[in-house]
Design a protein around this motif. Sequence first.
Motif, short mmCIF file in Angstrom:
data_model
loop_
_atom_site.label_atom_id
_atom_site.label_comp_id
_atom_site.label_asym_id
_atom_site.label_seq_id
_atom_site.Cartn_x
_atom_site.Cartn_y
_atom_site.Cartn_z
N ARG A 130 -2.34 -1.99 -2.42
CA ARG A 130 -3.15 -3.19 -2.55
C ARG A 130 -3.02 -4.02 -1.28
O ARG A 130 -2.03 -3.91 -0.57
CB ARG A 130 -2.70 -4.02 -3.76
CG ARG A 130 -2.90 -3.30 -5.09
CD ARG A 130 -2.35 -4.12 -6.24
NE ARG A 130 -2.53 -3.42 -7.51
CZ ARG A 130 -1.73 -2.48 -7.98
NH1 ARG A 130 -0.68 -2.12 -7.26
NH2 ARG A 130 -1.97 -1.90 -9.14
N ASP A 133 -0.59 -10.11 1.51
CA ASP A 133 -1.00 -11.36 2.18
C ASP A 133 -1.04 -11.17 3.68
O ASP A 133 -1.95 -11.66 4.36
CB ASP A 133 -0.03 -12.49 1.81
CG ASP A 133 -0.19 -12.95 0.38
OD1 ASP A 133 -1.24 -12.67 -0.23
OD2 ASP A 133 0.75 -13.60 -0.15
N PHE A 136 -4.13 -9.22 4.70
CA PHE A 136 -5.34 -10.01 4.64
C PHE A 136 -5.38 -11.08 5.72
O PHE A 136 -6.44 -11.38 6.28
CB PHE A 136 -5.48 -10.67 3.26
CG PHE A 136 -6.86 -11.21 3.01
CD1 PHE A 136 -7.84 -10.38 2.52
CD2 PHE A 136 -7.17 -12.52 3.30
CE1 PHE A 136 -9.14 -10.86 2.32
CE2 PHE A 136 -8.44 -13.02 3.10
CZ PHE A 136 -9.43 -12.18 2.61
N HIS A 140 -8.42 -11.55 8.26
CA HIS A 140 -9.14 -12.82 8.31
C HIS A 140 -9.06 -13.45 9.70
O HIS A 140 -10.01 -14.10 10.16
CB HIS A 140 -8.58 -13.77 7.25
CG HIS A 140 -9.36 -15.04 7.14
ND1 HIS A 140 -8.86 -16.26 7.55
CD2 HIS A 140 -10.61 -15.29 6.67
CE1 HIS A 140 -9.77 -17.19 7.33
NE2 HIS A 140 -10.83 -16.64 6.80
N PRO A 147 -12.36 -16.81 2.95
CA PRO A 147 -11.58 -15.65 2.48
C PRO A 147 -11.79 -15.32 1.01
O PRO A 147 -11.55 -14.18 0.59
CB PRO A 147 -10.13 -16.07 2.75
CG PRO A 147 -10.15 -17.56 2.70
CD PRO A 147 -11.49 -17.97 3.26
N GLU A 150 -14.14 -12.29 0.03
CA GLU A 150 -13.59 -11.00 0.46
C GLU A 150 -12.47 -10.55 -0.48
O GLU A 150 -12.40 -9.39 -0.87
CB GLU A 150 -13.08 -11.09 1.89
CG GLU A 150 -12.67 -9.75 2.49
CD GLU A 150 -13.85 -8.85 2.82
OE1 GLU A 150 -13.62 -7.64 3.00
OE2 GLU A 150 -14.99 -9.35 2.90
N TRP A 151 -11.59 -11.47 -0.84
CA TRP A 151 -10.54 -11.14 -1.81
C TRP A 151 -11.18 -10.66 -3.11
O TRP A 151 -10.74 -9.66 -3.71
CB TRP A 151 -9.68 -12.38 -2.10
CG TRP A 151 -8.44 -12.51 -1.29
CD1 TRP A 151 -8.11 -13.54 -0.46
CD2 TRP A 151 -7.31 -11.62 -1.25
NE1 TRP A 151 -6.87 -13.34 0.11
CE2 TRP A 151 -6.36 -12.17 -0.37
CE3 TRP A 151 -7.03 -10.39 -1.86
CZ2 TRP A 151 -5.14 -11.55 -0.09
CZ3 TRP A 151 -5.81 -9.77 -1.58
CH2 TRP A 151 -4.89 -10.35 -0.71
N ASP A 152 -12.20 -11.36 -3.57
CA ASP A 152 -12.86 -10.98 -4.83
C ASP A 152 -13.46 -9.59 -4.73
O ASP A 152 -13.38 -8.79 -5.67
CB ASP A 152 -13.94 -12.00 -5.18
CG ASP A 152 -13.38 -13.36 -5.56
OD1 ASP A 152 -12.18 -13.43 -5.91
OD2 ASP A 152 -14.14 -14.35 -5.52
N ARG A 155 -10.86 -6.89 -5.01
CA ARG A 155 -10.39 -6.73 -6.39
C ARG A 155 -11.36 -5.90 -7.25
O ARG A 155 -10.96 -5.33 -8.26
CB ARG A 155 -10.19 -8.10 -7.04
CG ARG A 155 -9.06 -8.93 -6.43
CD ARG A 155 -8.81 -10.19 -7.23
NE ARG A 155 -7.81 -11.04 -6.58
CZ ARG A 155 -8.11 -12.14 -5.88
NH1 ARG A 155 -9.38 -12.53 -5.75
NH2 ARG A 155 -7.15 -12.85 -5.33
#
Length: 256
Positions: A130, A133, A136, A140, A147, A150-152, A155
């Motif tokens: 996964r 932090d 990411f 970013h 952000p 993109e996180w969504d 997921r």
Amino acid sequence: MSVPLIAPELVKGLQERAARAMPPVSVDHLEGWWLRRVDCGAWWAGTVLAHGEATPADLSRRIGFAEEFYTAHGAATRFQVTPGASPAELDAALAERGYRREYSISLQSAVTSSVVARTAGPVRGRLDERPTDAWFEAWHAVHGGDPGPEWDMLRRVDQPSVYASVVDGNRVVAVGRAVVDSGWAGVFSMATLPEARGRGAAASVLAALAGWAGSQGAGQMYLQVVGDNAPALRLYERAGFTELCRYHYRTREHIS
């Protein structure tokens, strides 16, 4: 640039794999077309994936339906136009309706074992199931933007995935991710911090992703890169990727 003729079904299949690897908030299907919607963020995940042939009347009707669909959501209407995979008259029809042409994208592929051999080096990439932090944050720092979307999107990915990082000191300096789907591994989210460029970090990310892809039984890899990104094109050529085709986008802004 001379590009070899490629079976449309291969290109179509790879682009649909890529669409699943960058899942939108929602997707409606219209006679083979994917009407993808995003709230914000990666706009290319919210474009019409227009595959298959259509008569002139059908083409006009489908374009009109797509325009109504995106207008209802307050969004610009954007089409991904791929010669050979999209209807032959789509690009001209969109131009006549006032759509502007944007971005030339190179779709490339490689044999996984060749990428492994060509990117072997002393620097090793870390793999995570996964996005961490730190992963990411590096992505970013290069790509910017809000952000949250993109996180969504990450997921929502439900195919087997991996996230590669290269660390220099205590800082992640290069990242990428791969998604396996039906024997192919797609490469996405490549990013290298400016201070780490030209030092093999991105190649190490590719090496880590290719090694993982081989372990998942994916004998071939693909990626998409902006056609004028010379450093990235050189990196991928050295890693064994070759161009299958070029495609572009057509956009018409939402008119209320």
